[in-house]
Design an enzyme around this catalytic site. Structure first.
Site, mmCIF file in Angstrom:
data_model
loop_
_atom_site.group_PDB
_atom_site.id
_atom_site.type_symbol
_atom_site.label_atom_id
_atom_site.label_comp_id
_atom_site.label_asym_id
_atom_site.label_seq_id
_atom_site.Cartn_x
_atom_site.Cartn_y
_atom_site.Cartn_z
ATOM 1 N N GLU A 1 26.071 -15.848 45.115
ATOM 2 C CA GLU A 1 27.241 -15.381 44.359
ATOM 3 C C GLU A 1 27.966 -14.257 45.095
ATOM 4 O O GLU A 1 29.188 -14.196 45.088
ATOM 5 C CB GLU A 1 26.832 -14.915 42.959
ATOM 6 N N ALA B 1 24.628 -19.345 37.918
ATOM 7 C CA ALA B 1 25.426 -18.133 37.973
ATOM 8 C C ALA B 1 26.880 -18.496 38.260
ATOM 9 O O ALA B 1 27.172 -19.627 38.621
ATOM 10 C CB ALA B 1 24.902 -17.203 39.066
ATOM 11 N N MET B 2 27.778 -17.505 38.088
ATOM 12 C CA MET B 2 29.199 -17.733 38.380
ATOM 13 C C MET B 2 29.770 -16.505 39.057
ATOM 14 O O MET B 2 29.582 -15.380 38.589
ATOM 15 C CB MET B 2 29.937 -18.054 37.070
#
Ligand code: ZN
Length: 858
Positions: free
Chosen positions: A308, A272-273
């Site tokens: 995140e 994920a980012m």
């Protein structure tokens, strides 16, 4: 030699960007314009330099703003400096410090590199569809538009996106207006707060969402492609909403943006980012089937979301100055990804999950001479990505913060964080700011405690010799490829009883204990050190505590890991681990079985090639699993807690791995009686498919290959695990040639997992290796885009325990040392191989003998 790259922020400091961009997926290009207002600083010069990579720039205009009004600056030459990714704008006059606006247009290519602006592909109702997405961390903003591509260069952004009608367009902020022009729509987004450019993002395509509002009033939406069922986004939406509320309370700092979007992308490199306000994920993380998903599937989704979302504060609100402090982002998120689930899902016993995920990972990597410290100086952009070391910057850093949290207590920890946020919000900070805040809240000298842990590579072993009321502790660096050196760490001992002093900061200390009973060090496994109990009676005591499950679960995992590491190092034998493990058949916590499996795995590896040992190890597995399996059976009950469910399926997996005919028969029957893969209990699906591939009808393998592209990412992973378990090299050959390669169906983000799994199985290893050698050009092209690419040598090395394979490794990787991303890992891989061959030389005979005795006795 790494090149020394200058920080462009030292000469130009952007304050605001207006970015207009229009991707065109027909021609796989994008074009746009950017207006950057900022301050020129430093000595006067005739040039302003921005970052750019592989884009074309034209129409450069520069305006100087001063008290006499705006003045156009004559622009002379504009050139690019390729090796430094620079765009140099030369003026026809001297530019003095002050405020300037640069305006230019640009265009570039959309490539399948999974970074910059890139396409994601999927099929819907038989049609090929494309989503346009971005990935700008660490330094890929420069591949999209000219900018100062450094985390310290924080500014606000106006994003204006033009694309086809009937698409959803998302960016960091909510849309404020749309304008239709023919079959195109231009969407303008609200101005972002001050932020780093690597956190900018946009996503456009045919998406649909599930939405909710957090208790604090933040709009939370989770998006997937229209090919995905909306119901698969429900879990992630609820979790994100709860986690957002949790962190706002925990940090006592509200979520800084008006909305949070989460997007599941079909093509995505990392897990994920954390783009601010628009977090992107792999589909396999964000999408979960509400009708049939495993607990570990839920746990992983929650953990990644927590990671995140914690970045929305750590990293996004307060950002490191430069990439050498990447750990400030990642170590914190690595801790917070457990803090939130521990509070929100108490029945998961999240700290056990932490222990089993991280401790083995850290200690297997932080024990080589060439390992990097957590805080590393890096200037060369090509080396920035090598900093994202999952075992070091993420896991080790998180463990150190857990250690610190335990050492100063939760209250002081949270109080320090709150003051760190309020002081540094929308700015950049360094570790000194954090230590100052935590030092103040705890009244302790945190800077002196933590600095050696961050700047020194590696980790210590503590030799503990206890005779009655006397405890002697000695520390030295623990390395698998070098003799110990005299590096010293201030080690909080975090023992099961109060020790004075509580921190071992010298080579040796002698303690007088009030009571004579044995001390257990590192009681919750937070301490970043290996414990070596020296006295046989002390070792017996610890083993007894393990057998009776008297130590906290994290400690049981840690003690078993320490035993394993000490055997690997030569301070003990794997036989000692096996002696303990064989007594643990009644271990009640599923997470501990993960580390039990590791000891058994080592026995397999160190006797690999010997059929008798292989059979004896199967028997060991069956002996260990049979009681729990008998008790728990196959089917989940509504009253089961998560641990019971997971333990049940671990036992079935062990029975199948031990090749128990009755269990295999039952697995095949269950497969036969289920209509689709979606209907097989997700907890056990991979295990059932393993039985099918190993012992079922061969035509089922073809079916699995055909089904792969038609099922969700969760089932794809199960199919991969199963296919890689084949014992038939010819079948493996067929699988690989169908699945991989330019015509294969495996997405580039998943290729590394395929390689690693097929290397791990000794029946398929040679086939995989030969494939890698033969198809290197393709593999290199596919993997080069991935942050994880550099770890290929590590995966390859981790399966090698013979001289013959060592030679293959050297022949293949030595010539590839010129690939910067792999350099260090090629060396570490070789050290790993040497250590394992030495271990095999020391222990193989003893392990074989142990197995023989065990089989006779059992
Ligand atoms: Zn992260």
């Amino acid at each position: 030699m790494p090149k020394k790259v200058k920080r462009l922020f030292e000469q130009f400091q952007p304050e605001h960007y207006e970015l207009s961009i229009e991707p065109d997926v027909e021609s796989m290009t994008f074009s746009g314009s950017v207006t950057i207002r900022g301050r020129k600083v430093g000595p006067p010069s005739q040039r302003i330099t921005l970052h750019q990579k592989d884009i074309r720039v034209s129409d450069v205009k520069v305006i100087k703003h001063d008290k006499n009004g705006d003045k156009k600056v004559a622009v002379g030459r504009v050139n690019t400096q390729k090796s430094f990714d620079e765009l140099r704008i030369h003026a026809g006059e001297t530019l003095y410090p002050g405020t300037y606006t640069i305006n230019l247009t640009f265009s570039g290519k959309i490539t399948k590199s999974l970074r910059g602006v890139y396409p994601c592909f999927y099929k819907h109702k038989g049609k090929e569809k494309i989503i346009v997405a971005t990935q700008l961390e660490s330094h890929h903003a420069r591949e999209v538009f000219p900018c100062i591509d450094e985390p310290e260069a924080k500014s606000s952004f106006d994003v204006i996106y033009t694309g086809p009608k009937d698409q959803t367009v998302l960016s960091n902020m909510p849309a404020k207006s749309t304008k239709t022009n023919g079959n195109k729509v231009t969407t303008a987004f609200e101005t972002t707060p001050i932020m780093s450019v690597y956190l900018l993002a946009f996503v456009a395509g045919e998406l649909h969402a599930v939405e909710t509002k957090s208790k604090a009033g933040v709009a939370v939406r989770s998006w997937g492609t229209v090919a995905q069922s909306k119901s698969h986004l429900e879990y992630a939406t609820k979790e994100a909403s709860d986690i957002l509320d949790f962190f706002a309370d925990y940090f006592e700092t509200p979520y800084p943006l008006p909305k949070l979007d989460q997007v599941a992308l079909p093509d995505f490199d990392a897990a994920a980012m954390e783009n601010w306000g628009v977090v992107t994920y792999r589909e396999s993380v964000l999408l979960t089937d509400p009708k049939n998903r495993s607990i570990s599937n839920e746990q992983f989704a929650t953990q990644v979301i927590a990671h995140e979302l914690s970045h929305q504060w750590f990293g996004n609100l307060v950002t490191m100055k430069w990439w050498n402090e990447l750990w400030l982002n990642e170590s914190f998120a690595g801790l917070m990804e457990h803090v939130a689930p521990a509070a929100l899902h108490p029945d998961w016993q999240q700290w056990e999950q932490w222990a089993i995920q991280d401790i083995a990972l850290i200690t297997s990597r932080d024990t080589y001479k060439d390992i990097q410290s957590i805080s590393v100086d890096v200037d060369d952009p090509e080396l920035i990505e090598t900093l994202f070391d999952p075992a070091i910057v993420y896991a080790k850093g998180a463990r150190l913060l857990k250690m610190l949290r335990e050492y100063i207590g939760e209250e002081a920890f949270v109080k320090g964080l709150k003051s760190y946020f309020s002081k540094n919000a929308y700015g950049n900070a360094s570790r000194h700011d954090l230590w100052a805040a935590l030092g103040k809240s705890s009244g302790k000298d945190i800077e002196s405690l933590m600095t050696p842990w961050l700047t020194q590579a590696g980790m210590p072993v503590v030799h503990a010799t206890q005779n009655g009321g006397k405890l002697s502790l000695t520390q030295e660096r623990f390395m698998l490829d070098e003799p110990a050196d005299d590096t010293l760490w201030p080690i909080p001992l975090l023992a099961n009883k109060n020790l004075e002093p509580g921190v071992l900061d010298t080579t040796n200390v002698e303690l007088d204990l009030a009571l004579k009973d044995f001390v257990t060090l590192n009681n919750f496994a937070s301490g970043q050190y290996i414990t070596h109990y020296v006295e046989p009676a002390h070792i017996d005591y610890i083993s007894q505590q393990l057998k009776e499950s008297k130590l906290p679960t994290e400690a049981r995992i840690n003690v078993l890991n320490d035993m394993y590491m000490l055997a690997r190092h030569g301070d003990a034998s794997l036989v000692d681990s096996l002696d303990t493990v064989k007594e643990l058949a009644h271990e009640p916590r599923d997470s501990v079985w993960g580390i039990i499996a590791r000891a058994i795995g080592a026995a397999s590896q160190l006797t690999e090639g010997d059929k008798t040992s292989e059979d004896q190890i199967k028997k060991l597995k069956l002996t260990l699993a049979k009681d729990w399996h008998k008790k728990l059976g196959w089917d989940d009950q509504t009253s089961d807690d998560p641990n019971t469910i997971q333990l049940r399926h671990t036992m079935v997996a062990l029975m199948i791995s031990g090749e128990d005919p009755v269990t295999i028969k039952e697995a095949l029957l269950r497969y036969k009686n289920t209509k689709t893969l979606q209907d097989i209990n997700a907890e056990i699906r991979a295990t059932i498919l393993v039985a099918v591939v190993k012992d079922g009808d061969k035509k089922e393998i073809s079916k699995l290959l055909e089904t792969y592209s038609l099922v969700g990412a969760d089932i794809q992973q199960d199919i991969t695990s199963a296919l890689s378990a084949t014992k038939d090299p010819e079948i493996a050959q067929h699988i690989l040639s169908t699945a991989l390669g330019p015509e294969g169906f495996v997405r580039s983000q998943d290729v590394m997992r395929w390689v690693a799994l097929f290397l791990r199985n000794h029946h398929t290893r040679k086939v995989m290796w030969d494939y890698m050698v033969k198809e290197w050009d393709w593999l290199y092209e596919v993997l080069d885009a991935s942050k994880g690419f550099g770890y290929l040598p590590v995966y390859c090395a981790s399966v090698v325990s013979t001289k013959e394979w060592k030679k293959k490794y050297i022949d293949f990787f030595e010539p590839r040392k010129s690939i910067k991303a792999m350099q260090r890992n090629i060396t570490i891989g070789l050290a790993d191989i040497d250590a394992r061959i030495a271990w095999r030389t020391r222990d193989e005979v003893a392990i074989k003998k142990w197995l023989e005795n065990f089989t006779k006795g059992g």
